[in-house]
Design a protein around this motif. Structure first.
Motif, short mmCIF file in Angstrom:
data_model
loop_
_atom_site.label_atom_id
_atom_site.label_comp_id
_atom_site.label_asym_id
_atom_site.label_seq_id
_atom_site.Cartn_x
_atom_site.Cartn_y
_atom_site.Cartn_z
N ARG A 23 0.81 -1.21 0.00
CA ARG A 23 0.00 0.00 0.00
C ARG A 23 0.85 1.28 0.00
O ARG A 23 0.34 2.34 -0.31
N ARG A 69 0.84 5.18 -6.38
CA ARG A 69 -0.25 4.73 -7.23
C ARG A 69 -0.77 5.90 -8.05
O ARG A 69 -0.61 7.07 -7.69
N CYS A 86 -16.43 0.25 7.40
CA CYS A 86 -15.12 0.26 6.75
C CYS A 86 -14.12 -0.46 7.66
O CYS A 86 -13.68 0.10 8.67
N ALA A 126 -9.01 -4.38 5.09
CA ALA A 126 -8.30 -3.85 3.93
C ALA A 126 -8.91 -2.53 3.45
O ALA A 126 -8.18 -1.63 3.01
N ALA A 127 -10.24 -2.41 3.54
CA ALA A 127 -10.89 -1.17 3.09
C ALA A 127 -10.44 0.02 3.95
O ALA A 127 -10.17 1.11 3.43
N ASP A 144 -6.84 0.90 3.07
CA ASP A 144 -6.80 1.65 1.80
C ASP A 144 -7.16 3.11 2.02
O ASP A 144 -6.52 4.02 1.47
N GLU A 145 -8.19 3.35 2.82
CA GLU A 145 -8.56 4.73 3.14
C GLU A 145 -7.41 5.47 3.81
O GLU A 145 -7.10 6.61 3.49
N SER A 205 -4.08 4.70 3.79
CA SER A 205 -2.87 4.85 2.97
C SER A 205 -3.05 5.86 1.85
O SER A 205 -2.07 6.45 1.38
N ASN A 206 -4.28 6.11 1.40
CA ASN A 206 -4.53 7.05 0.31
C ASN A 206 -4.84 8.47 0.79
O ASN A 206 -5.06 9.36 -0.03
#
Length: 334
Positions: free
Chosen positions: A147, A151, A210, A213-214, A217-218, A220-221
Motif C-alpha cells: 500500500r 499509485r 469500513c 483492507a478497506a 486503503d482509506e 494509505s490514500n
C-alpha cells in the motif's frame, strides 16, 4: 531472543455498533475461546508454562480461576493492554472497580500502554496483587509495503484527510474545525454513540462499515490523519496514530499525557489543545499548505514506527517485561 513460546490463536469478532451485541454475543464467544485456551495451556501443555499472556478481563478471570484449581506449579498470568474507562453512573463504576479489583487479586501483572495509567491504577488498586507495568503499544500492519507503493490517482478522486476510531473521540471539535476548510474529511467510525447528536458538515463523509483492507486503503490514500481526543486519563488514539505512522502519514492529534509517551509536537506529529477548534483548524490548514512540514513529519513518524512501535519492537518489549519477573527460558512462555 531465545524465548520459547506457544501461541493459542483463534478469531473472535468483537466489532459492534450497539453494546448489547457485545454483552450477548461478543463476550460469550470470548468466554468459550478463553475456556478452550485455558485447558490447552494450563492442563495439556508440555512443558508447563512459566507465564501466560492474555488480553481481556474474561480471559483473566478464567485463567486465574483455572490456575487456582491446578495442583502443579502456578504460572504467572499477565493481562496485556488493560484500560479502565468510566461510566456515567457512579454505582456502575463502583461495581466495575470491585470486579476489576477481584481480577487483579488472581493475576500477577498488568501491562498498560501509557505511563499515566500505570501511576493511576497503582494508586487506585493499591492493595492489588498484580503489578502494573508500561510498555509502548505496537502493531503489525498487513499489506503495508504494497500500500505504500506510489499509485496513479484518478482525475475524479478528491484529496481527503482521514480520522478513525470510536473510543474517547471528540468529533464535535473536529467537525467544527474542518467545516470551513477546502478539504474533505473521511471518518471511519462504526459507533452511533460516538457520533450521536453531531451535525455532519457537507465536506465530511462518515464510513460506518469500513474494516480491514478497506480501512487500510482509506488510510494509505489520505493526505494526512487527524485524531481528536476527548479524554486525557486513559490510552486513546494510539492504534490509529501508530497505523498512520506505519504508512508514513503526518498526523495531528490532541495533546494528552498518554499521547506524549509516543510522539512529540513538531517532530513526529502536531499536538493540539483538547477542545480547541481554532488550534485544530490552524494545524489542519498548516499541513494543507506546508508540504515540506508534512513530508518531514511523515518521515520522522515512519522512523519512530520502525524503531519503537512495529511488531518486532513490541514483542521485544513484551518478552523483556515478562523475563524480568519470571524464569522464562528453560520452559515455555505462552
Amino acid at each position: 531472543m531465545g524465548v520459547p513460546y506457544r501461541l493459542f490463536s483463534g478469531e473472535v469478532i468483537l466489532r459492534y455498533r450497539w453494546r448489547i451485541w457485545l454483552l450477548f454475543f461478543g463476550w460469550p464467544k470470548m468466554g468459550w475461546f478463553a475456556l478452550k485456551s485455558a485447558i490447552r495451556s494450563l492442563f495439556l501443555s508440555k512443558p508447563y508454562p512459566d507465564t501466560v499472556v492474555i488480553g481481556s478481563h474474561i480471559e483473566a478471570l478464567i485463567f486465574g480461576l483455572f490456575r487456582a484449581l491446578h495442583f502443579r506449579k502456578k504460572p504467572d498470568i499477565v493481562w496485556m493492554g488493560f484500560i479502565l474507562t468510566s461510566r456515567r453512573h457512579p454505582v456502575i463504576n463502583k461495581i466495575r472497580s470491585m470486579y476489576i479489583g477481584f481480577i487483579f487479586s488472581i493475576i500477577d501483572k498488568v501491562i498498560c500502554h501509557s505511563t499515566l495509567e500505570v501511576k493511576r491504577y497503582t494508586k487506585q488498586f493499591k492493595n492489588s496483587r498484580a503489578k502494573f507495568v508500561y510498555i509502548p503499544y505496537g502493531l503489525h500492519v498487513a499489506g503495508r509495503e504494497e500500500r505504500m507503493q506510489p499509485r496513479k490517482t484518478a482525475l475524479s478522486e478528491r484529496p481527503y484527510i482521514i480520522s478513525a476510531g470510536r473510543s474517547g473521540r471528540d468529533y464535535v471539535t473536529l467537525f467544527k474545525a474542518i467545516e470551513p476548510l477546502p478539504i474533505d474529511l473521511h471518518v471511519v467510525c462504526d459507533s452511533e454513540n460516538a457520533l450521536a447528536g453531531i451535525s455532519v458538515p457537507p465536506n465530511v463523509s462518515v464510513l460506518c462499515n469500513c474494516y480491514g483492507a478497506a480501512y487500510l486503503d482509506e488510510l494509505s490514500n489520505s493526505l494526512f490523519v487527524a485524531i481528536p481526543l476527548g479524554v486525557n486519563d486513559i490510552s486513546a488514539g494510539q492504534m490509529v496514530l501508530i497505523q498512520a505512522m506505519a504508512f508514513a502519514k503526518a498526523t495531528i492529534i490532541t495533546r494528552t499525557p498518554t499521547v506524549e509517551d509516543y510522539v512529540s509536537d513538531g517532530a513526529e506529529s502536531l499536538l493540539v489543545t483538547q477542545g480547541s477548534v481554532n488550534e485544530l483548524r490552524a494545524a489542519i490548514s498548516k499541513l494543507l499548505s506546508d508540504n515540506e512540514l508534512r513530508v518531514d513529519l511523515a518521515a520522522n513518524a515512519l522512523a519512530a514506527f520502525e524503531k519503537d512501535y512495529c511488531m518486532r519492537a513490541f514483542v521485544h518489549n513484551l518478552a523483556t517485561c515478562l523475563m524480568s519477573s519470571s524464569s522464562l527460558g528453560p520452559s515455555n512462555g505462552q
